[in-house]
Design an enzyme around this catalytic site. Structure first.
Site, short mmCIF file in Angstrom:
data_model
loop_
_atom_site.label_atom_id
_atom_site.label_comp_id
_atom_site.label_asym_id
_atom_site.label_seq_id
_atom_site.Cartn_x
_atom_site.Cartn_y
_atom_site.Cartn_z
N TYR A 44 0.85 -1.20 0.00
CA TYR A 44 0.00 0.00 0.00
C TYR A 44 0.88 1.25 0.00
CZ TYR A 44 -4.99 -0.67 0.13
OH TYR A 44 -6.27 -0.89 -0.24
N GLU A 46 -0.65 4.82 -0.53
CA GLU A 46 -1.48 6.01 -0.83
C GLU A 46 -0.65 7.27 -0.69
OE1 GLU A 46 -5.10 5.96 1.44
OE2 GLU A 46 -5.75 4.11 0.46
N ASP A 190 -6.99 12.72 -25.46
CA ASP A 190 -6.92 11.32 -25.05
C ASP A 190 -6.19 10.57 -26.16
OD1 ASP A 190 -7.33 8.64 -24.58
OD2 ASP A 190 -9.45 8.83 -24.06
N THR A 216 -3.94 5.44 -22.07
CA THR A 216 -3.71 4.12 -21.49
C THR A 216 -2.28 3.74 -21.86
OG1 THR A 216 -4.68 3.17 -23.49
CG2 THR A 216 -6.09 3.29 -21.55
N LYS A 219 -1.86 -0.09 -25.18
CA LYS A 219 -2.23 -0.26 -26.60
C LYS A 219 -0.94 -0.17 -27.45
CE LYS A 219 -6.97 1.21 -25.86
NZ LYS A 219 -7.20 2.03 -24.65
N ARG A 225 -1.86 -2.99 -18.58
CA ARG A 225 -3.13 -2.29 -18.49
C ARG A 225 -3.03 -1.24 -17.40
NH1 ARG A 225 -7.26 -4.02 -21.26
NH2 ARG A 225 -6.12 -5.25 -22.70
N1 DSN Z 1 -11.88 -0.33 -25.31
C1 DSN Z 1 -10.81 0.40 -25.95
C2 DSN Z 1 -10.73 0.07 -27.39
O1 DSN Z 1 -10.86 -1.07 -27.71
O2 DSN Z 1 -10.51 0.95 -28.20
C3 DSN Z 1 -10.90 1.81 -25.69
O3 DSN Z 1 -10.88 2.01 -24.33
#
Ligand code: DSN
Length: 403
Positions: A44, A46, A190, A216, A219, A225
């Protein structure tokens, strides 16, 4: 009873034997996986480095600082928060930092390529803020910045969010920032889908001019993730407070360590070469699909993603996804702009090249994949053809093993 370990083994086998074409998925390196599966999940912490509410954070602090330093270097940005649990929480945290409930926001329509957290009516964002949406131009299927500017001038939003999950062309973040400045709004970009392309310089960067950027990390960036919020120094305190204690409790330290590892990898020259190949492969795949007679939204791609419009084909989104699944090609059904069908059975499928490029595939393989996709879509009820294509997929996968 089937145990979790057995199911993980089966999933690994599925990945090994199939072509992963979902544009938001990728394969992480062994080092990223090691950090993610480490004992760091036990702790932990925080708070933020050197300002924690728990003892014993000497090493956790160094890991978080390393992730922040690497993100600053990779993206050339003033401030980074690496604690958001994932993309949607990151966007909600940004809204929480700048907005009051009911405030006006401009974002992209999900059906035109936006995201649920960009104000869709079923999402917390759409239910609690007054979102007005822009889409693409019906003829060009491209973002129309003059229209977006007009919308912003008329609606006077407090925040404008750019970025998309199903848009295959370059996004001009500078134009969005200029529109936001003109109407006195905060601009949030984003970049979740294209973060890796931006890091490698193969898509124009929203840095350093954009107010706030969310992404994120799993990707095109090839990390675990997770998510990051990056911003100008003047917004640092607002963002950090919105993440913790505003929306989150203890950070996921194993994820932050894996983010630090993936950012270290993204700083290497090999990553640049990978990202370049992702785009080259997407263009090659798009060209082959067009040659085979399929219609692509906007006519092609500039990034990692292709949206195929199956209107006019006998087999549309849902059946196409299922038929391709049967031959070990994983795609997702997707709405196309101005779709007349429903999200559960839309007119399109969305494909992308990040994962197959990570496996080492190049232009010649894209040609073959384009031909296989078209063959299955056009013969989606023909068992013999599907068996033949599945065999072809297995052979291709064997040549490009996953490590
Ligand atoms: N779910 C994602 C995607 O597949 O593009 C976006 O968050």
């Amino acid at each position: 009873m089937i145990k979790v370990a057995e199911l993980i083994k089966k999933e690994k086998n599925r990945l090994q034997r199939g072509l992963e074409l979902i544009p938001s998925e990728n394969y992480v390196s062994k080092d990223v996986l090691k950090a993610l599966g480490s004992i760091l999940t036990n702790k932990y912490s925080e708070g933020y480095p050197k300002k924690r509410y728990y003892g014993g954070n000497e090493f956790i602090d160094q890991i978080e600082e390393l992730a922040i330093e690497r993100a600053k270097k990779l993206f050339n940005v003033e401030h980074v928060n690496v604690q958001p649990y994932s993309g949607s929480p990151a966007n909600l945290e940004v809204y929480y930092a700048f907005l009051n409930i009911g405030d006006k926001v401009v974002g992209m329509n999900l059906a035109h390529g936006g995201h649920l957290s960009h104000g869709h009516s079923v999402s917390f964002s759409g239910k609690n803020y007054d979102f007005v949406h822009y889409g693409v131009n019906q003829e060009t299927e491209l973002l129309d910045y003059d229209e977006i500017r007009k919308l912003a001038l008329r609606e006077k939003p407090k925040l404008i969010i750019s970025g998309a999950t199903a848009y295959s062309r370059i996004i001009d973040f500078e134009k969005f920032q200029n529109i936001a400045e003109e109407v006195g709004a905060i601009h949030v970009a984003d970049i979740s889908h294209i973060a890796g392309l931006i890091a490698a310089g193969v898509h124009p960067s929203p840095f350093p001019f954009t107010d706030v950027v969310t992404t994120t990390t799993h990707k095109t960036l090839k990390g675990p993730r997770g998510a990051m919020i990056m911003c100008k120094e003047k917004y640092a305190q607002q963002i950090d407070r919105a993440v913790f204690p505003g929306m989150q409790g203890g950070p996921h330290n194993h994820t932050i360590a894996a983010i630090a590892v993936c950012l270290g990898e993204a700083l290497r020259p090999e990553f640049k070469a990978y990202a370049k190949q992702v785009v080259k492969n997407a263009k090659a795949l798009a060209n082959e699909l067009k040659k085979q007679g399929l219609r692509l939204v906007s006519g092609g791609t500039d990034n990692h993603l292709i949206l195929i419009d199956l209107t006019g084909e006998e087999c549309v989104g849902k059946e196409a996804e299922a038929a391709l699944d049967e031959v070990n090609i994983t795609v997702n059904k997707n709405m196309i702009p101005f779709d007349k069908r429903t999200p559960f059975n839309p007119s399109g499928i969305r494909i992308g090249t990040p994962a197959i490029t990570a496996r080492g595939m190049k232009e010649p393989e894209m040609k073959v994949i384009g031909q296989m996709i078209t063959r299955v879509v056009r013969n989606y009820k023909d068992k013999m053809i599907k068996d033949e294509v599945r065999q072809q997929v297995l052979e291709l996968c064997k040549k490009f093993p996953l490590h």
